[in-house]
Design an enzyme around this catalytic site. Structure first.
Site, PDB file in Angstrom:
ATOM      1  N   GLU A 182     -34.764   4.398 -29.338  1.00  0.00           N
ATOM      2  CA  GLU A 182     -35.015   3.029 -28.869  1.00  0.00           C
ATOM      3  C   GLU A 182     -36.385   2.479 -29.256  1.00  0.00           C
ATOM      4  OE1 GLU A 182     -34.127   3.031 -24.662  1.00  0.00           O
ATOM      5  OE2 GLU A 182     -32.145   3.887 -24.979  1.00  0.00           O
ATOM      6  N   ASN A 225     -31.848   6.950 -32.823  1.00  0.00           N
ATOM      7  CA  ASN A 225     -30.838   6.563 -31.833  1.00  0.00           C
ATOM      8  C   ASN A 225     -31.255   5.266 -31.139  1.00  0.00           C
ATOM      9  OD1 ASN A 225     -28.433   7.412 -30.283  1.00  0.00           O
ATOM     10  ND2 ASN A 225     -29.846   7.608 -28.539  1.00  0.00           N
ATOM     11  N   HIS A 262     -23.264   1.240 -25.400  1.00  0.00           N
ATOM     12  CA  HIS A 262     -23.100   0.852 -23.988  1.00  0.00           C
ATOM     13  C   HIS A 262     -22.526  -0.561 -24.004  1.00  0.00           C
ATOM     14  CE1 HIS A 262     -25.256   4.341 -22.549  1.00  0.00           C
ATOM     15  NE2 HIS A 262     -26.296   4.054 -23.312  1.00  0.00           N
ATOM     16  N   GLU A 290     -23.610   7.440 -26.862  1.00  0.00           N
ATOM     17  CA  GLU A 290     -23.710   7.264 -25.396  1.00  0.00           C
ATOM     18  C   GLU A 290     -22.628   6.308 -24.896  1.00  0.00           C
ATOM     19  OE1 GLU A 290     -27.715   6.220 -24.182  1.00  0.00           O
ATOM     20  OE2 GLU A 290     -28.625   7.607 -25.608  1.00  0.00           O
ATOM     21  N   ASP A 292     -20.038   4.116 -23.164  1.00  0.00           N
ATOM     22  CA  ASP A 292     -19.428   3.734 -21.888  1.00  0.00           C
ATOM     23  C   ASP A 292     -19.127   2.247 -21.968  1.00  0.00           C
ATOM     24  OD1 ASP A 292     -22.059   2.724 -21.495  1.00  0.00           O
ATOM     25  OD2 ASP A 292     -22.591   4.282 -20.064  1.00  0.00           O
TER      26      ASP A 292
HETATM   27  O1  G3I Z   1     -35.387  13.397 -11.357  1.00  0.00           O
HETATM   28  C1  G3I Z   1     -35.377  12.521 -10.227  1.00  0.00           C
HETATM   29  C2  G3I Z   1     -35.073  13.286  -9.013  1.00  0.00           C
HETATM   30  O2  G3I Z   1     -36.087  14.219  -8.788  1.00  0.00           O
HETATM   31  C3  G3I Z   1     -34.919  12.314  -7.844  1.00  0.00           C
HETATM   32  O3  G3I Z   1     -34.472  13.024  -6.733  1.00  0.00           O
HETATM   33  C4  G3I Z   1     -33.915  11.201  -8.173  1.00  0.00           C
HETATM   34  C5  G3I Z   1     -33.834  10.169  -7.072  1.00  0.00           C
HETATM   35  O4  G3I Z   1     -33.182   9.014  -7.538  1.00  0.00           O
HETATM   36  O5  G3I Z   1     -34.292  10.583  -9.354  1.00  0.00           O
HETATM   37  C6  G3I Z   1     -34.325  11.481 -10.432  1.00  0.00           C
HETATM   38  O6  G3I Z   1     -34.603  10.845 -11.617  1.00  0.00           O
HETATM   39  C7  G3I Z   1     -33.620   9.972 -12.118  1.00  0.00           C
HETATM   40  C8  G3I Z   1     -32.997  10.566 -13.364  1.00  0.00           C
HETATM   41  O7  G3I Z   1     -32.123   9.634 -13.972  1.00  0.00           O
HETATM   42  C9  G3I Z   1     -32.212  11.830 -13.092  1.00  0.00           C
HETATM   43  O8  G3I Z   1     -31.171  11.551 -12.209  1.00  0.00           O
HETATM   44  C10 G3I Z   1     -34.309   8.677 -12.462  1.00  0.00           C
HETATM   45  O9  G3I Z   1     -34.764   8.051 -11.284  1.00  0.00           O
HETATM   46  C11 G3I Z   1     -33.374   7.753 -13.218  1.00  0.00           C
HETATM   47  O10 G3I Z   1     -34.108   6.634 -13.675  1.00  0.00           O
HETATM   48  C12 G3I Z   1     -32.785   8.470 -14.396  1.00  0.00           C
HETATM   49  O11 G3I Z   1     -31.906   7.611 -15.031  1.00  0.00           O
HETATM   50  C13 G3I Z   1     -31.541   7.974 -16.330  1.00  0.00           C
HETATM   51  C14 G3I Z   1     -31.995   6.917 -17.313  1.00  0.00           C
HETATM   52  O12 G3I Z   1     -31.562   7.272 -18.621  1.00  0.00           O
HETATM   53  C15 G3I Z   1     -33.497   6.778 -17.325  1.00  0.00           C
HETATM   54  O13 G3I Z   1     -33.894   5.876 -18.267  1.00  0.00           O
HETATM   55  C16 G3I Z   1     -30.030   8.110 -16.394  1.00  0.00           C
HETATM   56  O14 G3I Z   1     -29.633   9.217 -15.590  1.00  0.00           O
HETATM   57  C17 G3I Z   1     -29.592   8.336 -17.826  1.00  0.00           C
HETATM   58  O15 G3I Z   1     -28.194   8.246 -17.885  1.00  0.00           O
HETATM   59  C18 G3I Z   1     -30.178   7.277 -18.721  1.00  0.00           C
HETATM   60  O16 G3I Z   1     -29.804   7.553 -20.038  1.00  0.00           O
HETATM   61  C19 G3I Z   1     -30.252   6.625 -21.023  1.00  0.00           C
HETATM   62  C20 G3I Z   1     -30.472   7.395 -22.289  1.00  0.00           C
HETATM   63  O17 G3I Z   1     -31.340   8.470 -22.074  1.00  0.00           O
HETATM   64  C21 G3I Z   1     -30.996   6.488 -23.404  1.00  0.00           C
HETATM   65  N1  G3I Z   1     -30.141   5.349 -23.584  1.00  0.00           N
HETATM   66  C22 G3I Z   1     -29.837   4.583 -22.383  1.00  0.00           C
HETATM   67  C23 G3I Z   1     -29.271   5.490 -21.309  1.00  0.00           C
HETATM   68  C24 G3I Z   1     -28.870   4.709 -20.102  1.00  0.00           C
HETATM   69  O18 G3I Z   1     -29.981   4.123 -19.485  1.00  0.00           O
END
Ligand code: G3I
Length: 429
Positions: A182, A225, A262, A290, A292
């Site tokens: 990105e 990516n 997405h 990715e 969806d």
């Molecule tokens: O790790 C913490 C955890 O300790 C805490 O308990 C929890 C409470 O909400 O949060 C956890 O972190 C979260 C993490 O996912 C793991 O679940 C973050 O807040 C959350 O922001 C994070 O979101 C991820 C996101 O990327 C972050 O940008 C999504 O799961 C993940 O699916 C998403 O994936 C991205 C790709 O990497 C890049 N392309 C876009 C895609 C969708 O946004």
């Protein structure tokens, strides 16, 4: 001379040359110590027709055209048996959803934690699933100590060390890395987005990252990516295209482009296949990384899969999660399985677009000896092997100036090893 006669003549000549090659005493060269991982080329890319046998899962069906079908996986969910059962049944590629991101693997400078990612990677490899590495350099999920670096030399060295250490840890285990994620801006500029990497290192940070990555694991595929690069005429798509064209023309190492995909309810833009084909024509693989789709309409999923199937260098598809409840967009129910782990209509549409026939299989009795079970169904859905470097090499002598050799066969007879092969010089085989 007709084709048949020509082939017979060629085979007679080959057999003669095999005998000659043995007499020349071809030598075995040293086996390289470091094994890499080789991957099958999609059948469509090599010109052969895909198998017509139908498989009953996404991974197995994708494998019939030499492709993979993967899912983003969260380490914390592996203990959920509904989740892991679907994962192991349906998918032959795995992407850690968050566990390889910088804020997990190097939360403080020089202190690496690969525990959560190792859990996913080791589990996947032990089940014959391959792994996509996501991601090495990204402005998001970046720890504060990196975003607050203020000078270019420090950042360059930190970035290179991060790439090198993480890739070295997974050397030989990761099929493809999202080296940079990105980096391009949304909107009409077609330029890079601001980030600590862009702001301190300038446009060259992406090239630097790819060069470092190639040195760290020469066998892994290196991908750029991004999202919103599926519509061919978008400025962002064009910006990424220009970068890949520039890289390939100057020999900057890049092997693949990941299209996150997405999508909203409408699914892919009409030009998606054109976009995939145009990038592939630059000499890189393309991957849907990715996927969806809001509300998971069957047509939208089918169109996405068909776009990949119609492009020989589209190596595979990854959906961004397993059940709707696992998705980062859970409120939009965008995946192939519902919260209970049941297949949604989009699942059947996807399997069909990959070449399968879900309806026909539902009526087949797997236990019946008379059932026409597909021979492919008993095959593994993917294959892995390690490749050494050269094992044999031609050795010219006073009368034979050999330029190359092929089709080696090794035979042990009367206490001696004999190496037979076809050899070639400028005068022919
Ligand atoms: O790790 C913490 C955890 O300790 C805490 O308990 C929890 C409470 O909400 O949060 C956890 O972190 C979260 C993490 O996912 C793991 O679940 C973050 O807040 C959350 O922001 C994070 O979101 C991820 C996101 O990327 C972050 O940008 C999504 O799961 C993940 O699916 C998403 O994936 C991205 C790709 O990497 C890049 N392309 C876009 C895609 C969708 O946004």
């Amino acid at each position: 001379m007709n084709l048949h006669e020509r082939r017979e003549r060629h085979e007679r000549r080959s057999r003669r040359n095999l005998r000659r090659a043995s007499a020349l005493g071809l030598i075995a060269a040293g086996v390289m110590a470091v094994a890499g991982t080789a991957t099958a080329v999609p059948a469509s890319a090599s010109g052969s027709a895909p198998s017509s046998a139908k498989a009953s899962t996404l991974g197995a069906q994708a494998a019939q055209s030499g492709r993979y079908f993967g899912a983003a996986v969260a380490a914390g969910k592996l203990g959920d048996s509904t989740y892991s059962t679907i994962l192991d049944r349906e998918f032959n590629m795995v992407t850690p959803e968050n566990e390889m991101k910088w804020d997990t693997t190097e939360r403080s400078r020089g202190s690496f934690n690969f525990g959560p990612a190792d859990q996913i990677v080791n589990r996947a490899l032990s089940r014959g699933q391959r792994v996509r590495g996501h991601t090495l350099v990204w402005h998001s999920q970046l720890p504060g100590w990196v975003s607050s670096i203020g000078d270019a030399n420090t950042l360059r060295s930190v970035m290179n060390n991060h790439i090198t250490t993480q890739m070295a840890h997974y050397k030989g285990k990761v099929y493809a890395w999202d080296v940079v994620n990105e980096a391009f801006a949304d909107g009409g500029s077609g330029q890079h987005r601001p980030s600590v990497f862009q702001n301190l290192l300038g446009d060259g940070f992406i090239e630097q990252a790819f060069r470092t990555a190639r040195s760290a694991d020469p066998a892994a595929k290196l991908c750029y990516n991004d999202y919103n690069i599926e519509n061919w005429s978008d400025a962002k798509t064009q910006g990424v295209y220009r970068m890949v064209r520039d890289f390939t023309s100057r020999g900057v190492p890049i092997d693949c482009v990941g299209f996150q995909a997405h999508f909203g309810t409408g699914g892919p833009p009409a030009s998606f296949q054109t976009t995939l084909a145009n990038f592939a024509a630059l000499g890189v693989d393309v991957q849907i990384t990715e996927l969806d789709i809001a509300q998971a309409p069957t047509t939208a999923y089918a169109n996405t899969v068909k776009a990949c199937m119609n492009v020989a260098r589209c190596a595979g598809i990854t959906v961004w999660g397993i059940r709707d409840t696992d998705s980062w967009r859970a409120g939009e129910n965008p995946l192939l399985f519902n919260g209970s782990g049941n297949k949604k209509p989009a699942y059947n549409a996807t399997l069909t677009a990959l070449g399968g026939t879900p309806a026909a299989r539902a009526t087949a009795s797997p236990a019946s000896p008379a059932s026409s079970a597909s021979p492919a169904a008993s095959l593994p859905s993917s294959f892995r092997w390690s490749s050494s470097g050269s094992l044999i090499a031609p050795k010219s002598d006073a009368t034979h100036n050999i330029a190359g050799l092929k089709d080696p066969t090794v035979v042990y007879h009367n206490g001696k090893w004999h190496v037979f092969a076809s050899v070639a010089s400028s005068s022919g085989y």
